[in-house]
Scaffold this motif. Structure first.
Motif, PDB file in Angstrom:
ATOM      1  N   SER A  34       0.838  -1.193   0.000  1.00 49.91           N
ATOM      2  CA  SER A  34       0.000   0.000   0.000  1.00 49.91           C
ATOM      3  C   SER A  34       0.878   1.250   0.000  1.00 49.91           C
ATOM      4  CB  SER A  34      -0.900   0.010   1.230  1.00 49.91           C
ATOM      5  OG  SER A  34      -0.111   0.121   2.404  1.00 49.91           O
ATOM      6  N   ASP A  35       0.263   2.391  -0.274  1.00 58.58           N
ATOM      7  CA  ASP A  35       1.010   3.649  -0.262  1.00 58.58           C
ATOM      8  C   ASP A  35       1.630   3.901   1.104  1.00 58.58           C
ATOM      9  OD1 ASP A  35       0.360   4.059  -2.876  1.00 58.58           O
ATOM     10  OD2 ASP A  35      -1.275   5.472  -2.477  1.00 58.58           O
ATOM     11  N   ARG A  68       4.783   1.761   1.425  1.00 62.71           N
ATOM     12  CA  ARG A  68       5.850   2.260   0.562  1.00 62.71           C
ATOM     13  C   ARG A  68       6.416   3.577   1.096  1.00 62.71           C
ATOM     14  NH1 ARG A  68       5.787  -0.528  -4.302  1.00 62.71           N
ATOM     15  NH2 ARG A  68       7.126   1.062  -5.226  1.00 62.71           N
ATOM     16  N   ASN A  69       5.535   4.464   1.553  1.00 60.89           N
ATOM     17  CA  ASN A  69       5.999   5.769   2.031  1.00 60.89           C
ATOM     18  C   ASN A  69       6.905   5.634   3.248  1.00 60.89           C
ATOM     19  OD1 ASN A  69       4.581   7.038   0.014  1.00 60.89           O
ATOM     20  ND2 ASN A  69       2.800   7.506   1.300  1.00 60.89           N
TER      21      ASN A  69
END
Length: 702
Positions: free
Chosen positions: A465-466, A469-470
């Motif tokens: 998911s974002d 990853r972030n």
């Protein structure tokens, strides 16, 4: 109409490329001049073929040709991973253009205008067009689409016409290479003497007693090695230690694999979408809107394989039913809906052996027919069809044992189609079939089938998911920003508890970094941008962010002793140990006495069935010199001590059973010829590349 659509779409791009070229011509003189700071004469060269420099612009233009061809073939743009293959194909094409063109001219190989017409609109249309021009209702090749497009070219704009001419040239170049490879394959000849030698090697058997003394029988400190000896050995064996462009890199990996929360969300989504698919009234629209797989709606013809993820989980499918979700081998989730099963155009499968007669007079045709009938008679008596196809076939199917794959009746000329579709059992047709191309021996391998299946495929990828990853990127970016050089890189990794991994002797053209896939950008940075000790920016890979530091880099050429000291020292030490062992065995009258010299390390083995064709001695290892020596002495004799990579071997030949004489060696001849034919194309390609002294600098750019 995918191909036609792509060609029309490319028209705008072609105009854009031309316009861009004009701008560069008007404004880019300084930029692209030999003194340019952006692209000077050395920076702009991606390779050299037969003494000719290949510029970046030339290569990129060729890559674009193959990228467009890929998009036409698949209906989508290639991914970055697939672009690696596209670039390799483009590079090989440039080699072929420069290296093989002269070979074609020497041999008189050409593609006539009539043959090219036949390839793009006649009876032997190239597979690239057949795959693209398919009637969506029948799933069959639709020649009318091609004819309509070709007719429209007469009034098309110049860009479209030029693009089609380019495609025809690609088809012609491909056909020339097929002709050249087939010529090489069919020109292989094996004599009876060679076949007899192969038979004897495979069937002569020796009963031998073999003493093996491994090098570790002698302690390392029992031999002394000087630097001058190491350098002398390296000078004499440089071919063994040639080095390419290699680099040593350290890196820290920040995982971006999906979390448990990510996995739970995907499972929930696929279950909900599967329920919606089950009641959907327009399956193709639904899956094309919701599936991560493109395309997501398929028509499977007779002979086409249904997806393994479906057949491995469902014994028998039914129209209207929905199956799944299932977990795939790639970690994705997939569901299937059988939208329809219906009876359509029959398709069958067969193999053939073509004895070509095009352009021959009646007398020559009669000779060809006689040969074909002789081969047919041999096959009726139990001959190997695939082997005969490779030996006698005169079209592209010869290299695949004559297999034509699955086809509809309309795909072939009438005489061939009528003969195959009239058959009601599999097997060899009893008579030759004559067509305008020659005489065919035909074997039906699958009878006509008519069932077509429309399948909707709903697939969701399990990705990070974002949020996942972030978080990984923030950690990687912070680490890179705080590490100005290799020392800080190492210190910061220790402070933060990050594991520093090493990747040594990375090849300049490599794509992977240890087990990290698709790490090309990291490797290109190490060779084209980085200096020793420099720390990289953050690179994004498939499942991780990477921060790297360049430890060292070696240029292509002769190896230096400091680079290969360990390997050279191992070779020299073994040579010296071999001499120590031989001296210790000297004067011993029997293998038992020799073994007593090294009672713990040495072994004495009885090998009752050693074959001359072997290169490995059971229980000992790779020892081709020893095998040859055993078959070169008389019964009861003992070989001299022989040095192999694994140690010293002494053997006694107890008995030798020669291969029995046979009356016919044709089977061995055919097998040797087939093996040679399969190797010839690759070997010739490698030889011509060596002669052309191909130099590849693409690693600096891609």
């Amino acid at each position: 109409m995918a191909l036609i659509k792509q060609i029309r779409q490319r028209t705008g791009l072609a105009i854009g490329v031309i316009a861009g070229g004009l701008i560069l011509f008007l404004l880019g003189g300084d930029l692209l001049s030999p003194n340019s700071t952006l692209l000077n004469s050395s920076q702009n060269i991606v390779g050299e073929i037969a003494g000719e420099d290949i510029t970046y612009e030339e290569y990129v233009a060729k890559v674009e040709e193959f990228r467009i061809a890929y998009q036409q073939r698949t209906g989508r743009a290639p991914s970055e991973v697939e672009m690696f293959t596209v670039r390799e194909q483009a590079w090989q094409a440039m080699i072929v253009e420069r290296v093989f063109k002269e070979e074609y001219e020497k041999l008189g190989l050409t593609i006539s205008p009539a043959e090219l017409v036949d390839m793009v609109q006649g009876k032997n249309i190239v597979p690239e067009l057949r795959q693209q021009l398919v009637n969506p209702q029948t799933g069959q090749f639709d020649k009318s689409q091609l004819i309509t497009f070709l007719q429209s070219l007469e009034t098309a704009d110049p860009a479209q016409q030029a693009f089609w001419a380019q495609q025809e040239q690609i088809f012609a170049d491909s056909r020339l290479r097929i002709k050249y490879d087939n010529m090489l394959a069919t020109s292989e000849y094996v004599t009876t003497a060679e076949a007899k030698m192969e038979y004897n090697a495979a069937n002569s058997i020796a009963d031998a007693s073999i003493l093996f003394v491994p090098y570790y029988a002698v302690e390392d400190d029992a031999v002394t090695i000087s630097d001058s000896e190491l350098q002398s050995y390296l000078n004499s064996h440089q071919d063994m230690f040639k080095t390419g462009n290699t680099a040593n890199v350290e890196y820290v990996s920040f995982s971006i694999l999906p979390s448990g929360e990510d996995s739970a969300e995907v499972i929930s989504n696929i279950r909900q979408l599967t329920d919606e698919l089950r009641t959907s009234e327009n399956d193709s629209v639904f899956v094309n809107r919701n599936s991560d797989l493109r395309p997501a709606f398929y028509t499977f013809r007779p002979g086409d394989q249904l997806p393994a993820d479906l057949t491995n989980n469902v014994d028998a499918i039914e129209a209207g039913e929905t199956y799944g979700p299932f977990v795939t081998a790639n970690g994705t989730y997939v569901s299937f809906k059988v939208t329809d099963q219906y009876s359509g155009t029959p398709r069958m499968r067969a193999s053939h052996i073509l004895f070509g007669t095009e352009g021959m007079d009646d007398a020559a045709k009669a000779q060809v027919k006689t040969q074909a009938e002789e081969v047919l008679a041999d096959l009726k008596n139990g001959g190997d069809f695939a082997l005969a196809a490779r030996q006698y076939g005169q079209d592209g199917t010869s290299q695949t044992g004559g297999d034509l794959g699955w086809f509809a009746k309309a795909d072939f000329v009438d005489a061939f189609a009528e003969a195959t579709y009239a058959r009601n059992t599999t097997g060899l047709l009893p008579n030759l079939v004559e067509t305008e191309y020659g005489y065919h021996i035909i074997e039906v391998t699958e009878l006509p089938q008519t069932e077509y299946t429309k399948l909707a495929v709903l697939q969701l990828e399990l990705v990070a998911s974002d949020a996942t990853r972030n978080e990984a990127f923030r950690n990687a970016d912070s680490f890179a920003a705080e590490s100005g050089n290799r020392n800080e890189f190492s210190e910061n990794a220790v402070d933060k508890g990050y594991r520093v991994l090493q990747a040594n002797n990375i090849d300049a053209s490599a794509r992977n970094l240890n087990n990290l896939q698709n790490a090309r950008e990291v490797i290109r940075w190490a060779f084209a941008e980085a200096s020793t000790g420099e720390v990289s920016p953050v690179f994004e890979l498939d499942n991780a962010y990477i921060v790297a530091s360049l430890v060292s880099r070696k240029e292509e050429g002769d190896a230096k002793l400091e680079d290969v000291r360990a390997q050279v020292e191992g070779q020299v030490r073994n040579e010296k140990k071999a001499e120590v062992i031989k001296q210790a065995l000297a004067g011993k009258s029997s293998l038992e006495d020799m073994k007593a010299v090294y009672p713990e390390a040495a072994s004495l083995n009885e090998i009752p069935d050693l074959k001359l064709s072997s290169s490995v001695i059971p229980g000992i290892g790779f020892a081709p010199k020893a095998v040859g020596a055993i078959f070169g002495i008389s019964q009861g004799e003992t070989t001299q001590p022989l040095t192999e990579d694994i140690g010293v071997i002494v053997a006694k030949l107890n008995t030798l059973t020669p291969a029995a004489e046979i009356g016919d060696y044709s089977g061995y001849q055919a097998q040797l010829a087939q093996n040679a034919a399969q190797r010839s194309s690759y070997q010739v390609m490698m030889a011509l590349q060596d002669l052309a002294d191909v130099k590849d600098f693409r690693y600096k750019f891609f």
